[in-house]
Structure formats: C-alpha cells, structure tokens
Scaffold this active site. Structure first.
Site, short mmCIF file in Angstrom:
data_model
loop_
_atom_site.label_atom_id
_atom_site.label_comp_id
_atom_site.label_asym_id
_atom_site.label_seq_id
_atom_site.Cartn_x
_atom_site.Cartn_y
_atom_site.Cartn_z
N HIS A 153 0.87 -1.29 0.01
CA HIS A 153 0.13 -0.02 -0.15
C HIS A 153 0.86 1.21 -0.09
O HIS A 153 2.11 1.25 0.57
CB HIS A 153 -0.96 0.37 1.09
CG HIS A 153 -2.05 0.80 1.24
ND1 HIS A 153 -2.02 2.42 1.33
CD2 HIS A 153 -3.60 0.73 1.05
CE1 HIS A 153 -3.09 2.76 1.14
NE2 HIS A 153 -3.99 2.10 0.76
N GLY A 179 4.69 22.32 10.31
CA GLY A 179 6.17 21.50 10.25
C GLY A 179 7.13 22.26 9.33
O GLY A 179 6.69 23.18 8.53
N ILE A 207 11.10 15.91 6.65
CA ILE A 207 10.23 14.71 7.32
C ILE A 207 10.85 14.26 8.57
O ILE A 207 12.10 14.65 8.89
CB ILE A 207 10.05 13.51 6.22
CG1 ILE A 207 11.58 12.85 6.09
CG2 ILE A 207 9.53 13.77 5.04
CD1 ILE A 207 11.48 11.60 5.19
N PRO A 240 12.85 11.84 10.48
CA PRO A 240 13.64 10.87 9.95
C PRO A 240 13.38 9.38 9.99
O PRO A 240 13.80 8.74 9.21
CB PRO A 240 14.93 11.05 10.88
CG PRO A 240 14.49 11.69 12.01
CD PRO A 240 13.37 12.68 11.56
N THR A 241 12.42 8.92 10.84
CA THR A 241 11.92 7.46 10.92
C THR A 241 10.59 7.57 10.85
O THR A 241 10.15 6.27 10.34
CB THR A 241 12.42 6.83 12.24
OG1 THR A 241 11.94 7.42 13.34
CG2 THR A 241 13.95 6.57 12.29
N ALA A 242 9.89 8.74 11.02
CA ALA A 242 8.38 8.49 11.01
C ALA A 242 7.84 9.16 9.82
O ALA A 242 6.26 9.24 9.45
CB ALA A 242 7.74 9.15 12.44
#
Length: 303
Positions: free
Chosen positions: A84, A165, A169, A171-173
C-alpha cells in the site's frame, strides 16, 4: 445528546509483520478514557493496520495524538515495505463527524492534533479533505504522491511545504496527512490472477481521476502471500457511487482479460446502508424502504 467523533488512523505496520508494535498501538488506543476501539484491521501484504475509534471529541483528539506518538516511537519507515502507498508511520488520521458534531468541528480537531504532532513529536503533516488549506491537498493521493522515499525532495517544491512543520520529514516517522472528512468505505476486490497489470488497468478505468466513477479511488496491487492481484478502493461517497457499481464494472472489465472475481472485502467499518443498497440491487427488491422495512431500525427507534 452525546457528541461523538469517529477517527480511523492508518499505521504503517501490521500484526503479521510486527506483533509487539501492533499490540502497543492497540494498548494505547484502549488506554484513553472516553474512547472506544471499535475495530482493528491488519494486512500483512499491505503491511498496514487500520483502527476505528469512537468517542467524545476531547477523547478522540487525545487518542489520535497518543497513537501518533506511539507510532513515531515504534515504527521505522526506513525499514518499512508493503504493497500500500504510504508516507509515514501514522500515514493518515481522518476525523469523521458521527453524532451532534459538524465537519467544521472535526476540522478544528484535525488542526489541533496536527499542531501538537509537530510541536511535541517533530512530525510534520499535510491537512487534507475538508481540512485542506489548498484545493490540490484535498486528495489524499496527491498528498501521498512520492511516498516516504520521495517526500524529502517533494517538501522542497514551492507548493508542498507542510501545513504544520518545516520542509523536512521526521527521519524515521516521515509525514502524515490529517483532516476531516465524511465517511468512506475501504472496499477491495480480489482477482484470480497473479498479473497485477490487469488489476492496475481495471483500477485506472474505474477511478474518478482517470474518468471513471466520481467517488471511487482505486489502485491495483499484488497480494504476494496469496499470489493474486487486487483492485483496492476507497469509496468516498457510497450513495454517489454504490459498491455494486464498482463491483459490477470490475467484473465486466476482468472478463475481458479472462479473469474472475474470487472475493471482496471491506476494511474497517461501513455504514449499514451501503450493504443494504447492495442487497436491494442484487435481490431486485421492488418498492423497498430501508427505514420502514428493516427490523433493526425500528428497534433503534424504540430505545
């Protein structure tokens, strides 16, 4: 009358791929007073799970943030793989009015959650659907285009700064889409073929953005574990485009390729009327009145 809001957050994890993280999300949802976890759907092929929460506006707002927080803490998008499309650990957070609550009330909830996600988690977001700040952001697919891997470059484009924001992004989420919308139905149809190109061609023919049904969003994907192709849809207005419209068109198009439908599924909850409409269509019931002729509606009125 009690005020009720529905929230249907989608997370980039599945019970099948990571049971501990999945269970941590379930426990987080159940821990918020005034919020009920109605339903949980998990799919290993998509590597995705969908929660359905119902509660008071304040409880749902808190639950949405706490779930986003848990997702940021436990899901690493640099390692995520799934069929997805996705752009974040908590990929989308929709708020849906249910009882004595307006769409505008849900818009305000979405903005408060988005602001808190950035302020406290460093998780940027796009506002979409009825919360969208720009027309092109109403469509979730437009927000998600580029997915997690392509999002750092996308955020540098003039028209794609996050609503909340900075132009980067987590970095992991990754990044999430947050917004208010009316109810939609996640409806998938499975085909007896391993040729995903057939599902993609059918999806292109039926989705509104390609000239198909106005209230249908569709993609073709491969269910690797079952070795079958799927037409995966979001029906954003089931009265404008009933489920049986999409089903029958998929059946007709599949027959052109010598392919049959082997099953369908609904992910999460659905309004009863959407299925009642299908029964009315296939049974060819004449002069049917849903409110007057279904026993459960009368029982509800007696309460």
């Amino acid at each position: 009358m009690a005020k009720l809001v529905e929230c249907i957050p989608n997370f980039s994890v599945s019970r099948e791929k990571d049971e501990p993280v999945f269970q941590a999300l379930v426990d987080t949802a159940k821990a918020v007073p005034g919020c009920t976890l109605f339903d949980v759907q998990s799919d290993g092929n998509h590597n995705r799970c969908v929660f359905t929460l119902i509660g008071s506006p304040d409880a749902i707002e808190e639950a949405a943030f706490q779930l986003a927080k848990k997702a940021v803490e436990t899901i690493d998008m640099t390692k995520h793989q799934g069929q997805h499309p996705r752009m974040g650990a908590v990929d989308v957070i929709p708020f849906v009015p249910q009882m004595d609550v307006s769409v505008q009330d849900c818009v305000e909830i979405s903005k408060r959650v988005a602001k808190r996600c950035w302020d406290e988690l460093g998780l940027p977001s796009f506002l979409y659907e009825d919360s969208a700040s720009r027309q092109e952001r109403k469509n979730l697919a437009a927000c998600r285009k580029g997915q997690f891997e392509g999002m750092p470059e996308k955020l540098l484009l003039p028209d794609w700064a996050p609503d909340f924001g900075e132009r980067r992004i987590h970095p992991t989420a990754g990044i999430t889409a947050i917004g208010a919308r009316m109810p939609l139905i996640a409806f998938n149809v499975n085909l007896d073929t391993a040729d995903v190109e057939i599902a993609k061609k059918i999806a292109k023919a039926i989705r509104g953005s390609s000239g198909g049904f106005r209230s249908c969003k569709a993609i073709g994907i491969m269910l690797e574990e079952r070795n079958i192709a799927q037409v995966s849809m979001n029906m954003v207005n089931f009265e404008d485009t009933p489920l049986y419209f999409a089903y029958e068109m998929i059946r007709a198009l599949a027959e052109r390729y010598g392919v049959r439908i082997i099953g369908s599924e609904i992910v999460g909850l659905t309004p009863a009327k959407a299925l009642i409409d299908c029964a009315e269509f296939y049974l060819k019931i004449e002069n049917f009145n849903c409110k007057n002729q279904i026993m459960e509606y009368h029982l509800i009125d007696m309460e």
